[in-house]
Design a protein around this motif. Structure first.
Motif, PDB file in Angstrom:
ATOM      1  N   TRP A 257      42.412  46.759  45.775  1.00 42.56           N
ATOM      2  CA  TRP A 257      41.611  46.520  44.475  1.00 42.56           C
ATOM      3  C   TRP A 257      40.567  47.092  44.531  1.00 42.56           C
ATOM      4  CZ3 TRP A 257      43.726  44.053  40.163  1.00 42.56           C
ATOM      5  CH2 TRP A 257      43.009  43.890  39.305  1.00 42.56           C
ATOM      6  N   GLN A 258      39.941  47.712  43.493  1.00 42.93           N
ATOM      7  CA  GLN A 258      38.407  48.095  43.661  1.00 42.93           C
ATOM      8  C   GLN A 258      37.418  47.033  43.688  1.00 42.93           C
ATOM      9  OE1 GLN A 258      38.326  49.502  39.407  1.00 42.93           O
ATOM     10  NE2 GLN A 258      37.560  47.781  38.612  1.00 42.93           N
TER      11      GLN A 258
ATOM     12  N   TRP B  46      37.261  50.797  37.250  1.00 44.50           N
ATOM     13  CA  TRP B  46      38.081  50.517  35.702  1.00 44.50           C
ATOM     14  C   TRP B  46      37.191  49.474  35.302  1.00 44.50           C
ATOM     15  CZ3 TRP B  46      44.172  50.547  36.051  1.00 44.50           C
ATOM     16  CH2 TRP B  46      44.577  51.513  36.668  1.00 44.50           C
TER      17      TRP B  46
ATOM     18  N   ASP C 122      41.215  47.431  31.399  1.00 46.31           N
ATOM     19  CA  ASP C 122      42.086  47.927  31.938  1.00 46.31           C
ATOM     20  C   ASP C 122      42.457  47.237  33.117  1.00 46.31           C
ATOM     21  OD1 ASP C 122      42.221  49.893  30.112  1.00 46.31           O
ATOM     22  OD2 ASP C 122      40.855  51.180  31.038  1.00 46.31           O
ATOM     23  N   SER C 123      41.688  46.477  33.957  1.00 47.77           N
ATOM     24  CA  SER C 123      41.891  46.004  34.989  1.00 47.77           C
ATOM     25  C   SER C 123      42.697  44.682  35.027  1.00 47.77           C
ATOM     26  CB  SER C 123      40.822  45.668  36.013  1.00 47.77           C
ATOM     27  OG  SER C 123      40.065  46.691  36.400  1.00 47.77           O
TER      28      SER C 123
ATOM     29  N   THR D 207      48.131  48.233  36.724  1.00 48.60           N
ATOM     30  CA  THR D 207      47.583  48.138  38.008  1.00 48.60           C
ATOM     31  C   THR D 207      48.657  47.848  38.967  1.00 48.60           C
ATOM     32  OG1 THR D 207      47.428  45.627  37.371  1.00 48.60           O
ATOM     33  CG2 THR D 207      45.342  46.955  36.962  1.00 48.60           C
TER      34      THR D 207
ATOM     35  N   GLN E 209      43.936  50.340  41.294  1.00 48.01           N
ATOM     36  CA  GLN E 209      43.396  51.278  40.332  1.00 48.01           C
ATOM     37  C   GLN E 209      43.542  52.663  41.067  1.00 48.01           C
ATOM     38  OE1 GLN E 209      41.624  48.317  41.479  1.00 48.01           O
ATOM     39  NE2 GLN E 209      41.604  47.237  39.373  1.00 48.01           N
TER      40      GLN E 209
ATOM     41  N   TYR F  32      40.458  55.014  40.555  1.00 44.96           N
ATOM     42  CA  TYR F  32      39.078  54.409  41.495  1.00 44.96           C
ATOM     43  C   TYR F  32      39.173  55.057  42.689  1.00 44.96           C
ATOM     44  CZ  TYR F  32      36.240  51.498  44.308  1.00 44.96           C
ATOM     45  OH  TYR F  32      35.234  51.174  45.253  1.00 44.96           O
TER      46      TYR F  32
END
Length: 694
Positions: A193-194, A254, A258-259, A265, A302, A305
């Motif tokens: 995950w970002q 993001w 969107d996340s 995702t 993402q 990202y």
């Protein structure tokens, strides 16, 4: 006598008849000589309504939230060591006090056996409270990490350190985790995950409004101050470097809308193909440092990202990355270090960012630390002291009543086809409710806790949790695992497990009142149950089937109708202005708003069904229907500091409390009928604008 049997709850639970587990009428369960006792118990139940909180100067048709909570809102002051007050937050304070009593009792014992749960609780709390030792140590607890960062020689080693830093609690631009595979719920999968920001969300780095400019200026100064207090060189220069690098990372993030999209995702990659996504990141070194280098695939939440991060890694000097990692180590450890660092950390993140006037007493933060690291050790004792078996039984009956009402509602939907209804009913039948506490408690036997090593305790706890997560790979799904401790005041729905979970600590007034008539309980905890069930059918939960798999089980026309209703709800909430310049984000809060609307709608239906066609009793001059809507609304009473409220609107998928109540009730024809809401009243929505989804 039928009025005694409110969904099979009042008589069977309150008279200790829980073992039979059926829902037969009271006449069938009780000998004749006991029916008078049952009636007396029913009559003794309170309304559960907090009348002192009402503001009768407000018309319920104009603002039911302020009608029910207005006096409380006027008279309540947010404590200086908090950013909020209200039903949720007050129960959380109660939980802290309850946990503190447990810790105190454990700590009084002498000669605790080394390695025992009791020794770990007592020494973890002592390590947090021993400020003299923390002040003497300064930044020595993180010295090894700072040295390792200083000796990084190239960007391949940098990527490896990203992995190591996460295990020991430092910040990195990627967050690795292990969870159920959303498209194959029979296995655990690795995910990325970002991550990597210190401000709440990417907009904080770019928004040109004065408030955000002020926050960025304060944050830059805060970084410099922390470097200075830590005795680290080039404080001003490094602060600018960190700010610039975090801004570059934020640019690739993001947005929050969107996340939260489950479809967007989910992106499954073969590990061997990761270099095509980000060729300048040493994936072998990163995954090996995490102990996950044997996995064939990984879910990238993402992808764009990660591609953007690759550009940042490539274009940023190693020295700048070192400054960033030093900062991430320092800021993540700040509350476990000396008083000056801890205080400065509070000054920015709590005071400047969220408006909290004073830092919480150290004992409260110590309690949170113990409850966070040794949560289920504390939970075992908490349950024994504060959770009655009959509460679990009564909750179980409530859950099943809500499930039944949800099923009825699905069958009655005019906009959904028979095929989609069948799939929805299948999912509903497979909901797994968890109430109060886990059946099997976590094992902490490998965790070493020392009374003079707070930072080390946190590191070892994090490393052990990571080790336990790695052990899940290739193992069967643990259906009994909990994501919250019993002493947590909250609840959740987990789509990949298709489970609804209600920890013991939320099962208290005003949410769940064992001494109150069922109307207020259906409005309170019933709506919470319905809310969590509603998440199984919100804009994201509805993408998962009954087995917890992310797949399309809707017909095209049904999905189109569902999305149209969701769009109308987005528009409704976008129209709620919390401040003159800031409205609720209807897209970000859509899932929770569907949960709220579904929850109160289904809870009302379940309450009415529980009465077996009769009217609920009048208690304290209020009908059952009135008490239901009051019960729902009083659980959302809350006040927040403006700064905290603004931050939550930007980042929190929940609407502000007032609009959680008003938004849902404004869509319910039943509420209009009970309170005679008419055109011209402020809560009135024209029938064609009212949203009914479930």
């Amino acid at each position: 006598m039928k009025q005694i049997v409110i969904g099979g709850l009042a008589a069977s639970v309150l008279l200790g008849l829980t073992a039979c587990g059926d829902n037969k009428s009271t006449e069938q369960q009780l000998p004749a000589e006991q029916t008078q006792t049952a009636t007396a118990v029913q009559q003794a139940l309170t309304s559960g309504v907090d009348f002192a909180n009402f503001d009768k100067t407000v018309r319920p048709q104009d603002n039911f939230y302020r009608y029910v909570n207005g006096t409380w809102l006027k008279e309540t002051k947010i404590p200086s060591d908090r950013t909020s007050a209200g039903a949720f937050y007050d129960l959380r304070e109660k939980s802290k006090n309850d946990v503190k009593a447990i810790i105190d009792d454990v700590s009084k014992a002498e000669n605790l056996q080394a390695g025992s749960d009791e020794q770990k609780v007592a020494d973890l709390y002592r390590s947090f409270m021993d400020v003299d030792t923390l002040n003497k140590l300064g930044i020595e607890p993180i010295r090894a990490q700072l040295n390792e960062i200083a000796f990084l020689e190239n960007k391949d080693q940098l990527a490896s350190y990203f992995g190591k830093s996460q295990i020991i609690g430092g910040g990195t631009p990627m967050a690795f985790y292990i969870s159920v595979d959303a498209k194959n719920s029979s296995r655990y999968a690795t995910h990325i995950w970002q991550y990597g920001l210190s401000l709440p969300e990417k907009d904080y780095y770019f928004n040109k409004e004065e408030r955000f400019e002020s926050i960025r200026t304060a944050y830059l100064k805060h970084i410099e101050t922390m470097f200075t207090l830590a005795g680290l060189p080039k404080a001003k220069e490094r602060a600018k470097t960190v700010m610039a690098l975090e801004t570059a990372i934020a640019d690739k993030h993001w947005n929050v809308v969107d996340s939260r999209d489950s479809s967007k995702t989910y992106n499954l990659y073969q590990v061997k193909d990761l270099p095509t996504l980000a060729p300048d990141i040493n994936w072998d070194g990163y995954l090996k440092a995490l102990g996950a280098d044997k996995q064939a695939d990984i879910i990238i939440n993402q992808p764009s990202y990660i591609t953007g991060l690759n550009d940042v890694v490539k274009s940023t000097s190693l020295d700048d990355w070192k400054a960033y990692l030093i900062w991430q180590t320092l800021t993540h450890a700040a509350s476990q270090l000396s008083e000056p660092l801890d205080k400065e950390n509070f000054e920015f993140f709590s005071k400047t960012l969220n408006g909290q006037e004073e830092q919480q007493p150290r004992w409260k933060r110590g309690v949170s630390t113990v409850s966070g690291i040794l949560g289920e050790v504390i939970g075992k004792v908490y349950v024994k002291r504060h959770f009655k078996p009959e509460a679990k039984t009564r909750m179980s009956v409530l859950v099943e009543n809500l499930r039944g009402a949800y099923g009825d509602s699905i069958n009655e939907l005019s906009w959904m086809s028979a095929d989609t209804k069948a799939a929805a009913q299948d999912k509903l039948a497979k909901f797994n409710p968890k109430i109060g506490y886990p059946d099997k408690w976590k094992d902490y036997s490998k965790l070493v806790i020392k009374a003079d090593d707070l930072y080390g305790n946190a590191q070892r706890a994090g490393a052990l949790e990571h080790e336990k997560d790695l052990a899940k790979l290739g193992a069967p799904i643990d259906k009994g695992a909990w994501g919250m401790t019993p002493q947590t005041v909250n609840a959740y729905y987990n789509p990949t497990m298709n489970e609804i979970v209600f920890p013991a600590a939320i099962l208290q007034p005003p949410f769940f009142n064992m001494e109150a008539d069922d109307a207020v309980n259906y409005g309170g905890i019933g709506a919470v149950i319905g809310h969590e069930m509603g998440h199984g059918f919100d804009d994201q939960g509805a993408k998962f089937d009954g087995e917890g798999n992310l797949r399309d089980w809707w017909t095209a026309d049904d999905l189109k109708a569902f999305e149209s209703k969701a769009k109308a709800l987005v528009s409704q909430y976008n129209g709620y202005y919390v401040f003159d310049d800031l409205h609720v984000n209807g897209e970000l809060t859509l899932g929770e708003n569907i949960g709220d609307l579904s929850g109160v709608t289904i809870a009302y239906k379940a309450y009415k069904k529980s009465l077996n066609g009769e009217e609920g009793p009048v208690i304290d001059g209020l009908t059952g229907d009135q008490r239901f809507f009051i019960g729902f609304t009083q659980v959302w009473r809350a006040k927040l500091k403006e700064a905290a409220a603004r931050n939550r609107i930007a980042t929190d998928p929940h609407s502000p409390p007032e609009y959680r109540a008003l938004g849902s009730l404004s869509n319910m024809p039943e509420f209009y009928k009970v309170y005679d809401v008419k055109e011209g009243d402020k809560m009135y929505l024209a029938p064609e604008k009212r949203v009914k989804i479930w």
